[in-house]
Design an enzyme around this catalytic site. Structure first.
Site, PDB file in Angstrom:
ATOM      1  N   ARG A  20     -12.599  -1.342  21.824  1.00 15.17           N
ATOM      2  CA  ARG A  20     -11.777  -1.979  20.963  1.00 15.17           C
ATOM      3  C   ARG A  20     -11.686  -3.215  21.991  1.00 15.17           C
ATOM      4  NH1 ARG A  20      -8.505  -2.828  25.058  1.00 15.17           N
ATOM      5  NH2 ARG A  20      -7.452  -3.994  22.933  1.00 15.17           N
ATOM      6  N   GLY A  21      -9.986  -3.903  20.669  1.00 17.96           N
ATOM      7  CA  GLY A  21     -10.145  -5.752  21.288  1.00 17.96           C
ATOM      8  C   GLY A  21     -11.382  -6.355  20.693  1.00 17.96           C
ATOM      9  N   ALA A  22     -10.368  -7.167  20.393  1.00 19.40           N
ATOM     10  CA  ALA A  22     -11.435  -8.027  18.783  1.00 19.40           C
ATOM     11  C   ALA A  22     -12.792  -8.224  19.481  1.00 19.40           C
ATOM     12  CB  ALA A  22     -10.356  -9.397  18.259  1.00 19.40           C
TER      13      ALA A  22
ATOM     14  N   ASP B 179      -6.561 -10.399  16.618  1.00 16.40           N
ATOM     15  CA  ASP B 179      -7.703 -10.462  15.541  1.00 16.40           C
ATOM     16  C   ASP B 179      -8.064 -10.702  14.769  1.00 16.40           C
ATOM     17  OD1 ASP B 179      -6.367  -7.706  16.890  1.00 16.40           O
ATOM     18  OD2 ASP B 179      -8.028  -7.581  16.690  1.00 16.40           O
TER      19      ASP B 179
ATOM     20  N   LYS C 102      -2.289  -6.911  17.444  1.00 16.66           N
ATOM     21  CA  LYS C 102      -1.415  -5.174  17.359  1.00 16.66           C
ATOM     22  C   LYS C 102      -0.354  -5.568  16.548  1.00 16.66           C
ATOM     23  CE  LYS C 102      -4.082  -3.048  17.951  1.00 16.66           C
ATOM     24  NZ  LYS C 102      -4.294  -1.868  16.872  1.00 16.66           N
TER      25      LYS C 102
HETATM   26  O1  MRU Z   1      -6.306  -1.905  17.733  1.00 17.85           O
HETATM   27  P1  MRU Z   1      -7.225  -2.748  19.291  1.00 17.85           P
HETATM   28  O2  MRU Z   1      -7.103  -1.936  20.085  1.00 17.85           O
HETATM   29  O3  MRU Z   1      -8.614  -3.570  18.558  1.00 17.85           O
HETATM   30  O4  MRU Z   1      -5.837  -4.436  18.951  1.00 17.85           O
HETATM   31  C1  MRU Z   1      -6.299  -5.089  20.123  1.00 17.85           C
HETATM   32  C2  MRU Z   1      -5.602  -5.997  20.067  1.00 17.85           C
HETATM   33  O5  MRU Z   1      -4.722  -5.975  18.671  1.00 17.85           O
HETATM   34  C3  MRU Z   1      -5.815  -7.179  20.608  1.00 17.85           C
HETATM   35  O6  MRU Z   1      -4.579  -7.492  21.048  1.00 17.85           O
HETATM   36  C4  MRU Z   1      -7.094  -8.170  20.110  1.00 17.85           C
HETATM   37  O7  MRU Z   1      -8.220  -7.590  20.450  1.00 17.85           O
HETATM   38  C5  MRU Z   1      -7.178  -9.068  20.803  1.00 17.85           C
HETATM   39  S1  MRU Z   1      -8.346  -9.008  22.534  1.00 17.85           S
HETATM   40  C6  MRU Z   1      -8.585  -9.856  23.424  1.00 17.85           C
END
Ligand code: MRU
Length: 347
Positions: A47-49, A240, A251
């Site tokens: 997970r994480g963009a 994201d 988030k």
């Molecule tokens: O739902 P997730 O855990 O994928 O959400 C992640 C986030 O919101 C991060 O802050 C975002 O993807 C930036 S990652 C460098």
């Protein structure tokens, strides 16, 4: 320098750190088929963009090598189906769509046999991964010039996990924090717990502990109190998807954090690669917001914590309006949200 890599290409398969098991277990999941990669993205093993983008790029390659044909048209049609399966996993993080488009473009533009196209797809996935790592390091380096001046060292608050785990490595918001730490400018990180999935408590805190960066975990509703007490010098979060006007989806809870940062005159920065900017969207209101299963809210471990008979709403992201963002730290430079459009030619 971080040594945490959430996606690793090894022995003809992808290894993912299972982020649903951290911090209690460090487990690697092997992925050899694109449908398993789609499932891993959907269930948030990865997970994480930016990390989702890297994983999806490898997913396209895995799908390509599963296609059994020598005919170019049939191959490209099947590859589109693979891409669609991967696109259906998570709607908000634009890096997913960006990486898939780049992989498809490579396939369409490569003249050669199916084997040759497939080989180039693997090289492109590796390139996307390598570029993201370098991009995060550049974001960290660029951020050093915007760190607020302070007679001592800084305390930085972050939300969710925008760290090595959420990227190819190093991180965006946590990359800024890593750079500040390495430069001797950081005293402590405050990590929002980040309900409902607790990425701040579980993942950001874990990354900080690995690198001995002092970290204090707070529940999300404590951030205003901490700012009122003067404990926080700066907020930095990831994103994201960022719209052309600088509105940023991140988030759930990020928007509230930006509001209280404004109230307390605490600088609020978004750190993100330009691959997270969706210049096709004029404003953040057009960003699709993922809604996830209600069990993330009402269940803690195996225990149901809400009474029967209540309704649920579980949006995974919110949009912080550009006017609340002090600056957007990219790999090129840090800009005010209104200046973001000037970086469009880099994309
Ligand atoms: O739902 P997730 O855990 O994928 O959400 C992640 C986030 O919101 C991060 O802050 C975002 O993807 C930036 S990652 C460098």
């Amino acid at each position: 320098m971080s040594t945490i890599y959430p996606v690793v290409w090894s022995n003809n398969k992808v290894l993912l750190i299972d982020q649903t098991c951290l911090p209690s277990q460090y487990t690697l999941v092997e992925i050899s088929r694109y449908e398993d990669m789609a499932k891993a993205i959907k269930t948030m093993i990865v997970r994480g963009a930016p990390a989702i983008g890297v994983a999806a790029a490898y997913g396209i390659y895995l799908g390509a090598r599963e296609i059994n044909t020598k005919d170019r048209e049939t191959f490209l049609k099947s590859l589109e189906e693979v891409a669609e399966t991967l696109r259906q996993t998570r709607p908000t993080a634009v890096n997913l769509f960006w990486a898939i488009s780049r992989m498809l473009k490579t396939a369409y533009e490569t003249i050669g046999t199916i084997e040759e196209i497939t080989a180039i797809l693997l090289e492109t996935a590796k390139k996307i991964q390598e570029e993201d790592l370098q991009t995060c390091q550049a974001i960290g380096k660029n951020s050093l010039s915007i760190l607020p001046s302070h007679p001592d060292k800084l305390t930085i608050l972050t939300h969710c996990n925008a760290g090595a785990l959420a990227t190819a490595g190093y991180g965006t918001a946590l990359g800024v924090i890593r750079s500040a730490w390495t430069a001797g400018r950081l005293k402590r990180v405050y990590a929002d717990e980040t309900r409902p999935r607790l990425q701040g408590a579980k993942l950001t805190a874990w990354e900080c502990v690995q690198e001995k960066i002092p970290v204090t975990v707070i529940s999300d509703n404590m951030a205003a109190h901490c700012m009122q007490k003067g404990l926080i010098d700066m907020v930095v979060v990831g994103a994201d998807r960022i719209a052309a006007n600088g509105d940023a989806a991140n988030k759930i809870g990020t928007y509230g954090l930006a509001v209280i940062a404004k109230m307390h005159q605490v600088p609020f920065y978004v750190a993100a690669p330009l691959s997270t900017v969706d210049f096709s969207l004029e404003t953040g209101q057009l960003i699709p917001i993922e809604e996830r299963d209600a069990s993330e809210l009402y269940q803690v471990g195996n225990t149901v914590i809400y009474p029967d008979g209540v309704d649920y709403y579980n949006p995974a992201f919110d949009v912080t309006p550009a006017e609340l963002i002090t600056g957007i730290i990219t790999e090129e430079k840090t800009v005010k949200p209104v200046e973001l459009i000037t970086l469009k030619h880099f994309v």
